[in-house]
Design an enzyme around this catalytic site. Structure first.
Site, PDB file in Angstrom:
ATOM      1  N   ILE A  46      -3.502  -4.614   3.257  1.00  0.00           N
ATOM      2  CA  ILE A  46      -3.843  -5.759   2.416  1.00  0.00           C
ATOM      3  C   ILE A  46      -2.628  -6.668   2.263  1.00  0.00           C
ATOM      4  CG2 ILE A  46      -4.675  -6.502   0.151  1.00  0.00           C
ATOM      5  CD1 ILE A  46      -5.902  -3.691  -0.124  1.00  0.00           C
TER       6      ILE A  46
ATOM      7  N   GLY B 154       6.056  -7.713   1.082  1.00  0.00           N
ATOM      8  CA  GLY B 154       5.248  -7.415  -0.091  1.00  0.00           C
ATOM      9  C   GLY B 154       3.754  -7.269   0.142  1.00  0.00           C
ATOM     10  N   SER B 155       3.213  -6.079   0.039  1.00  0.00           N
ATOM     11  CA  SER B 155       1.824  -5.858   0.398  1.00  0.00           C
ATOM     12  C   SER B 155       1.341  -4.507  -0.105  1.00  0.00           C
ATOM     13  CB  SER B 155       1.681  -5.944   1.917  1.00  0.00           C
ATOM     14  OG  SER B 155       2.768  -5.302   2.548  1.00  0.00           O
ATOM     15  N   ARG B 156       0.164  -4.084   0.361  1.00  0.00           N
ATOM     16  CA  ARG B 156      -0.441  -2.864  -0.150  1.00  0.00           C
ATOM     17  C   ARG B 156      -1.274  -2.193   0.936  1.00  0.00           C
ATOM     18  NH1 ARG B 156      -4.698  -3.612  -4.935  1.00  0.00           N
ATOM     19  NH2 ARG B 156      -6.281  -2.333  -3.944  1.00  0.00           N
TER      20      ARG B 156
ATOM     21  N   MET C 106       3.786  -1.878  -1.548  1.00  0.00           N
ATOM     22  CA  MET C 106       5.029  -1.978  -0.787  1.00  0.00           C
ATOM     23  C   MET C 106       5.794  -3.219  -1.260  1.00  0.00           C
ATOM     24  SD  MET C 106       2.834  -1.468   2.660  1.00  0.00           S
ATOM     25  CE  MET C 106       4.147  -1.668   3.865  1.00  0.00           C
TER      26      MET C 106
END
Length: 222
Positions: free
Chosen positions: A157, A187-189, A99
């Site tokens: 995450i 900003g991530s996953r 993301m």
């Protein structure tokens, strides 16, 4: 479209700060008209970028039995068979969605199910696409047990910028596919771990929409 609850206070404070900065520039440098215009344009753009980040688009969910939907907006960055060591302790098929700061950052349940496991882990802040991010970064793990007994693990995450993960789920809660269960700021996953015989329905680098894109189909016995 509405603004996510995680962003309402933040956006209000940001708006006040930007307004204060621009007012201070006008007061301190009354003759610098170009400076005022540039500051105002930059402020508007910066505020709109943050506003976009916290938006909550309405999505109509239409899936068939056995389908797994994307838990987040973003881009598919991992499709592989891996050893999942926290809960299953066996090989699982992993699908990961990155993301960017421009994506919607609320997270949705990928399947219908009851939360059988839910845990928060403090950790590092490696970039979200780093191979060790899934096991070393700040993260949460949630497992949904479906009516047929199949369990699906979904993991939030944190990335290098994302330093605040929110998870609203608790063990015993029941979720419908597409229902929001958490949020990650900036900003991530999100990783999804599925049975090895799952049929993947997305490709690497494909863009996804949380609560809408079908990423996989579980193999069900007749």
């Amino acid at each position: 479209m509405t603004i996510h609850r995680e962003g309402r206070t933040y956006l209000t404070v940001l708006l006040l700060i930007l307004a204060g900065i621009n007012a201070a520039l006008i007061y301190s440098f009354p003759d610098k008209v170009i400076m005022h215009r540039v500051s105002q344009i930059v402020s508007v753009i910066f505020f709109l970028l943050n506003l976009q980040f916290f938006r909550m688009p309405k999505r109509k969910l239409e899936i068939s039995e056995g389908q797994v939907i994307a838990p987040a907006d973003g881009k598919v960055v991992v499709i592989e068979d891996v050893m999942e060591n926290e809960y299953f302790n066996e090989m699982r098929k992993q699908i990961s969605i990155f993301m960017s700061p421009l994506n919607v950052h609320n997270n949705r349940a990928p399947v219908n199910g009851i939360v059988s496991f839910c845990k928060y882990h403090a950790g590092k802040y490696l970039v979200a696409w780093h191979p060790k991010a899934s096991s070393e970064n700040e993260r949460t793990t949630m497992v949904l047990k479906m009516e047929n007994g199949v369990e699906v693990l979904v993991r939030q995450i944190a990335g290098a910028m994302a330093r605040r993960i929110k998870i609203y789920a608790n063990e015993g809660d029941e979720y419908k596919a597409g229902q929001e269960y958490g949020f990650i700021k900036f900003g991530s996953r999100v990783d999804v771990f599925l049975p090895l015989d799952t049929k993947v329905k997305v490709d690497l680098n494909q863009k996804t929409k949380g609560g809408k894109t079908v990423i996989a189909e579980l193999v069900t016995e007749d």
